[in-house]
Scaffold this motif. Structure first.
Motif, PDB file in Angstrom:
ATOM      1  N   ILE A 194       0.831  -1.202   0.000  1.00 61.62           N
ATOM      2  CA  ILE A 194       0.000   0.000   0.000  1.00 61.62           C
ATOM      3  C   ILE A 194       0.866   1.254   0.000  1.00 61.62           C
ATOM      4  O   ILE A 194       0.596   2.232  -0.714  1.00 61.62           O
ATOM      5  CB  ILE A 194      -0.949   0.001   1.208  1.00 61.62           C
ATOM      6  CG1 ILE A 194      -1.930  -1.179   1.135  1.00 61.62           C
ATOM      7  CG2 ILE A 194      -1.709   1.318   1.307  1.00 61.62           C
ATOM      8  CD1 ILE A 194      -2.812  -1.189  -0.079  1.00 61.62           C
ATOM      9  N   GLU A 195       1.920   1.254   0.791  1.00 57.29           N
ATOM     10  CA  GLU A 195       2.813   2.418   0.853  1.00 57.29           C
ATOM     11  C   GLU A 195       3.420   2.717  -0.511  1.00 57.29           C
ATOM     12  O   GLU A 195       3.609   3.881  -0.885  1.00 57.29           O
ATOM     13  CB  GLU A 195       3.918   2.177   1.887  1.00 57.29           C
ATOM     14  CG  GLU A 195       3.411   2.244   3.323  1.00 57.29           C
ATOM     15  CD  GLU A 195       4.449   1.751   4.324  1.00 57.29           C
ATOM     16  OE1 GLU A 195       5.577   1.409   3.886  1.00 57.29           O
ATOM     17  OE2 GLU A 195       4.126   1.703   5.528  1.00 57.29           O
ATOM     18  N   ALA A 196       3.711   1.671  -1.280  1.00 55.19           N
ATOM     19  CA  ALA A 196       4.310   1.868  -2.603  1.00 55.19           C
ATOM     20  C   ALA A 196       3.327   2.498  -3.587  1.00 55.19           C
ATOM     21  O   ALA A 196       3.735   3.050  -4.609  1.00 55.19           O
ATOM     22  CB  ALA A 196       4.795   0.527  -3.148  1.00 55.19           C
ATOM     23  N   GLN A 197       2.019   2.430  -3.257  1.00 55.36           N
ATOM     24  CA  GLN A 197       1.005   2.983  -4.162  1.00 55.36           C
ATOM     25  C   GLN A 197       0.633   4.425  -3.830  1.00 55.36           C
ATOM     26  O   GLN A 197      -0.181   5.038  -4.517  1.00 55.36           O
ATOM     27  CB  GLN A 197      -0.257   2.107  -4.109  1.00 55.36           C
ATOM     28  CG  GLN A 197      -0.041   0.665  -4.501  1.00 55.36           C
ATOM     29  CD  GLN A 197       0.418   0.512  -5.929  1.00 55.36           C
ATOM     30  OE1 GLN A 197       0.030   1.285  -6.814  1.00 55.36           O
ATOM     31  NE2 GLN A 197       1.257  -0.494  -6.183  1.00 55.36           N
ATOM     32  N   SER A 234      -4.728  -5.778  -6.883  1.00 50.68           N
ATOM     33  CA  SER A 234      -5.032  -4.710  -7.831  1.00 50.68           C
ATOM     34  C   SER A 234      -3.746  -4.193  -8.469  1.00 50.68           C
ATOM     35  O   SER A 234      -2.732  -4.002  -7.796  1.00 50.68           O
ATOM     36  CB  SER A 234      -5.750  -3.562  -7.126  1.00 50.68           C
ATOM     37  OG  SER A 234      -5.973  -2.504  -8.025  1.00 50.68           O
ATOM     38  N   ARG A 235      -3.790  -3.952  -9.775  1.00 53.41           N
ATOM     39  CA  ARG A 235      -2.610  -3.453 -10.496  1.00 53.41           C
ATOM     40  C   ARG A 235      -2.632  -1.944 -10.669  1.00 53.41           C
ATOM     41  O   ARG A 235      -1.634  -1.349 -11.065  1.00 53.41           O
ATOM     42  CB  ARG A 235      -2.543  -4.126 -11.871  1.00 53.41           C
ATOM     43  CG  ARG A 235      -2.072  -5.574 -11.816  1.00 53.41           C
ATOM     44  CD  ARG A 235      -2.130  -6.201 -13.192  1.00 53.41           C
ATOM     45  NE  ARG A 235      -1.403  -7.464 -13.238  1.00 53.41           N
ATOM     46  CZ  ARG A 235      -1.638  -8.422 -14.132  1.00 53.41           C
ATOM     47  NH1 ARG A 235      -2.580  -8.248 -15.043  1.00 53.41           N
ATOM     48  NH2 ARG A 235      -0.943  -9.536 -14.119  1.00 53.41           N
ATOM     49  N   ASP A 236      -3.774  -1.326 -10.410  1.00 52.93           N
ATOM     50  CA  ASP A 236      -3.913   0.099 -10.713  1.00 52.93           C
ATOM     51  C   ASP A 236      -4.755   0.776  -9.633  1.00 52.93           C
ATOM     52  O   ASP A 236      -5.896   0.373  -9.385  1.00 52.93           O
ATOM     53  CB  ASP A 236      -4.575   0.265 -12.089  1.00 52.93           C
ATOM     54  CG  ASP A 236      -4.623   1.714 -12.548  1.00 52.93           C
ATOM     55  OD1 ASP A 236      -4.111   2.600 -11.823  1.00 52.93           O
ATOM     56  OD2 ASP A 236      -5.189   1.962 -13.629  1.00 52.93           O
ATOM     57  N   PHE A 237      -4.198   1.792  -8.987  1.00 48.86           N
ATOM     58  CA  PHE A 237      -4.930   2.559  -7.985  1.00 48.86           C
ATOM     59  C   PHE A 237      -5.162   4.001  -8.449  1.00 48.86           C
ATOM     60  O   PHE A 237      -5.444   4.873  -7.626  1.00 48.86           O
ATOM     61  CB  PHE A 237      -4.175   2.549  -6.659  1.00 48.86           C
ATOM     62  CG  PHE A 237      -4.174   1.212  -5.963  1.00 48.86           C
ATOM     63  CD1 PHE A 237      -5.252   0.817  -5.198  1.00 48.86           C
ATOM     64  CD2 PHE A 237      -3.096   0.343  -6.095  1.00 48.86           C
ATOM     65  CE1 PHE A 237      -5.264  -0.419  -4.562  1.00 48.86           C
ATOM     66  CE2 PHE A 237      -3.093  -0.886  -5.468  1.00 48.86           C
ATOM     67  CZ  PHE A 237      -4.186  -1.282  -4.693  1.00 48.86           C
ATOM     68  N   THR A 287      -8.059   7.136  -3.434  1.00 53.09           N
ATOM     69  CA  THR A 287      -7.365   7.849  -2.357  1.00 53.09           C
ATOM     70  C   THR A 287      -7.086   6.973  -1.146  1.00 53.09           C
ATOM     71  O   THR A 287      -6.162   7.247  -0.396  1.00 53.09           O
ATOM     72  CB  THR A 287      -8.171   9.077  -1.895  1.00 53.09           C
ATOM     73  OG1 THR A 287      -9.382   8.644  -1.260  1.00 53.09           O
ATOM     74  CG2 THR A 287      -8.507   9.991  -3.064  1.00 53.09           C
ATOM     75  N   GLU A 288      -7.905   5.929  -0.936  1.00 49.97           N
ATOM     76  CA  GLU A 288      -7.651   5.046   0.201  1.00 49.97           C
ATOM     77  C   GLU A 288      -8.083   3.621  -0.098  1.00 49.97           C
ATOM     78  O   GLU A 288      -8.972   3.373  -0.922  1.00 49.97           O
ATOM     79  CB  GLU A 288      -8.333   5.565   1.477  1.00 49.97           C
ATOM     80  CG  GLU A 288      -9.828   5.418   1.523  1.00 49.97           C
ATOM     81  CD  GLU A 288     -10.414   5.810   2.882  1.00 49.97           C
ATOM     82  OE1 GLU A 288      -9.831   6.661   3.592  1.00 49.97           O
ATOM     83  OE2 GLU A 288     -11.481   5.269   3.247  1.00 49.97           O
ATOM     84  N   VAL A 289      -7.431   2.689   0.604  1.00 48.17           N
ATOM     85  CA  VAL A 289      -7.685   1.256   0.430  1.00 48.17           C
ATOM     86  C   VAL A 289      -8.041   0.660   1.789  1.00 48.17           C
ATOM     87  O   VAL A 289      -7.408   0.970   2.802  1.00 48.17           O
ATOM     88  CB  VAL A 289      -6.448   0.547  -0.156  1.00 48.17           C
ATOM     89  CG1 VAL A 289      -6.644  -0.954  -0.193  1.00 48.17           C
ATOM     90  CG2 VAL A 289      -6.158   1.079  -1.557  1.00 48.17           C
TER      91      VAL A 289
END
Length: 382
Positions: free
Chosen positions: A33-36, A226-229, A233-235
């Protein structure tokens, strides 16, 4: 709370939590998540435990997601201040929402109808509190939410909130269709459908001059695959900290990642010589048979020895209220293992949320150790 005991002295049935596996599961998702570059709002409906929350949250004040107002109250008492109650609001719960907000908790809620939106807006006007609200969007027909293609309804709900006195904070989706997937590529496709439903609804609101600062998506499978965010804004994700046999059956984790198990004692053997009885029935494991529709049915759970090592082909095949029945898989050619009366086993659950809900505390251990390093309370109720 610390505890000076070993797992073989814990009464049965009891809930066992492998802290090392849990920590590995948490760090794996947090790194992704941090990487996104998106906000992580962990869902605490599985754990319902302050000690687990402290290890999952990105800050002591949150953010988190909850599924009951009881959770919101408990976590608020522990100092959490950014909480999303992610179940469609019932008007008779708005007083409890306002009471928490009056204590300084930034508690936001969820609606998916004009009736709900109007009720929230009316309460916001009456009490002088612009209650923050997200509109739930249905991306796959699985559960609640305004269908993503009903654009006029989305706009009507948004206007009822924004113009009525509440705070329109954004859009939220949840794709339960991941639980019907059989391949990781299918999960990725569901995740993209989820993202598109959320971002298109957000764009719809913004184009109409309505605010939409938050675009919230997620479940454990979509958060991990998921490959695309883009536009998100949040997960949100919850069961990832513990995992379970359903997640393993989806290919989201391996069985070795499952951090939760139920400790049980062998109390008998049925006379046909093919079944073993333990003192953990569905009251300890739950009635969840979530793997029944997957490629491999795990019955009520996979049986491990006291150290958490899987006993080959042995599952809990049946359960009554306080009795669990252990037997070999139907296609197994192994001999039933010799488990004398008094033997302790650990059973991995199908659904971590449902199994944990049967218990009041976690007995915390580390992989390969029988020492109980802590006992963490969990709560239940609404």
């Amino acid at each position: 709370m610390s505890n000076n005991t070993t797992i073989d002295l814990v009464k049965t049935p009891s809930l066992i939590l492998d802290e090392e596996r849990m920590s590995n599961n948490i760090s794996g998702l947090l790194s992704r998540i941090e990487a996104q570059s998106v906000t992580f709002r962990p869902h605490m409906k599985t754990a319902k435990c302050v000690e687990v929350a402290r290890r999952v949250m990105t800050s002591p004040r949150g953010p988190i997601t909850v599924s009951t107002l009881k959770e919101a109250e408990q976590f608020a008492d522990a100092g959490v201040r950014d909480i999303l109650y992610a179940v469609g609001i019932a008007p008779n719960k708005l007083d409890a929402v306002l009471a928490l907000r009056a204590k300084g908790v930034d508690l936001s809620i969820l609606v998916d109808s004009i009736a709900q939106a109007e009720a929230v807006a009316a309460k916001a006007r009456l009490e002088g509190d612009p209650i923050p609200v997200l509109i739930e969007i249905d991306a796959d027909g699985y559960r609640g939410g305004v269908p993503a293609d009903e654009t006029e309804t989305v706009l009507a709900v948004g206007r009822a909130l924004h113009e009525g006195g509440a705070e329109l904070r954004g859009i939220l989706t949840y794709s339960g269709a991941t639980y019907e997937c059989r391949e990781v590529d299918e999960i990725r496709a569901v995740a993209e459908r989820e993202r598109r439903a959320a971002t298109r609804s957000a764009e719809l609101l913004r184009n109409a001059g309505l605010p939409c600062p938050i675009v919230s998506v997620g479940s454990t499978p979509t958060a991990l695959f998921s490959r695309d965010f883009t536009g998100v804004t949040e997960v949100r994700a919850g069961v990832f900290a513990f995992f379970d046999l359903v997640m393993a059956g989806l290919g989201v984790c391996s069985v070795d990642d499952i951090a939760l198990s139920v400790l049980a004692t062998v109390i008998g053997h049925q006379h046909d010589g093919r079944r073993i009885l333990v003192d953990a029935g569905w009251m300890a494991m739950s009635r969840d048979l979530g793997t029944a529709g997957q490629r491999v049915s795990q019955g009520y759970g996979v049986v491990c020895d006291l150290d958490g090592e899987i006993i080959p082909d042995l599952i809990m095949s049946g359960a009554s209220q306080e009795h669990g029945i252990l037997s070999l898989r139907p296609d197994s050619r192994r001999a039933l293992p010799d488990l004398p009366i008094g033997t302790l086993v650990r059973i991995l659950p199908n659904h971590a949320c449902a199994t944990a809900a049967q218990h009041h505390r976690y007995n915390v251990v580390s992989k390969g150790s029988r020492e109980v390093t802590a006992v963490w309370d969990r709560f239940s109720g609404w």
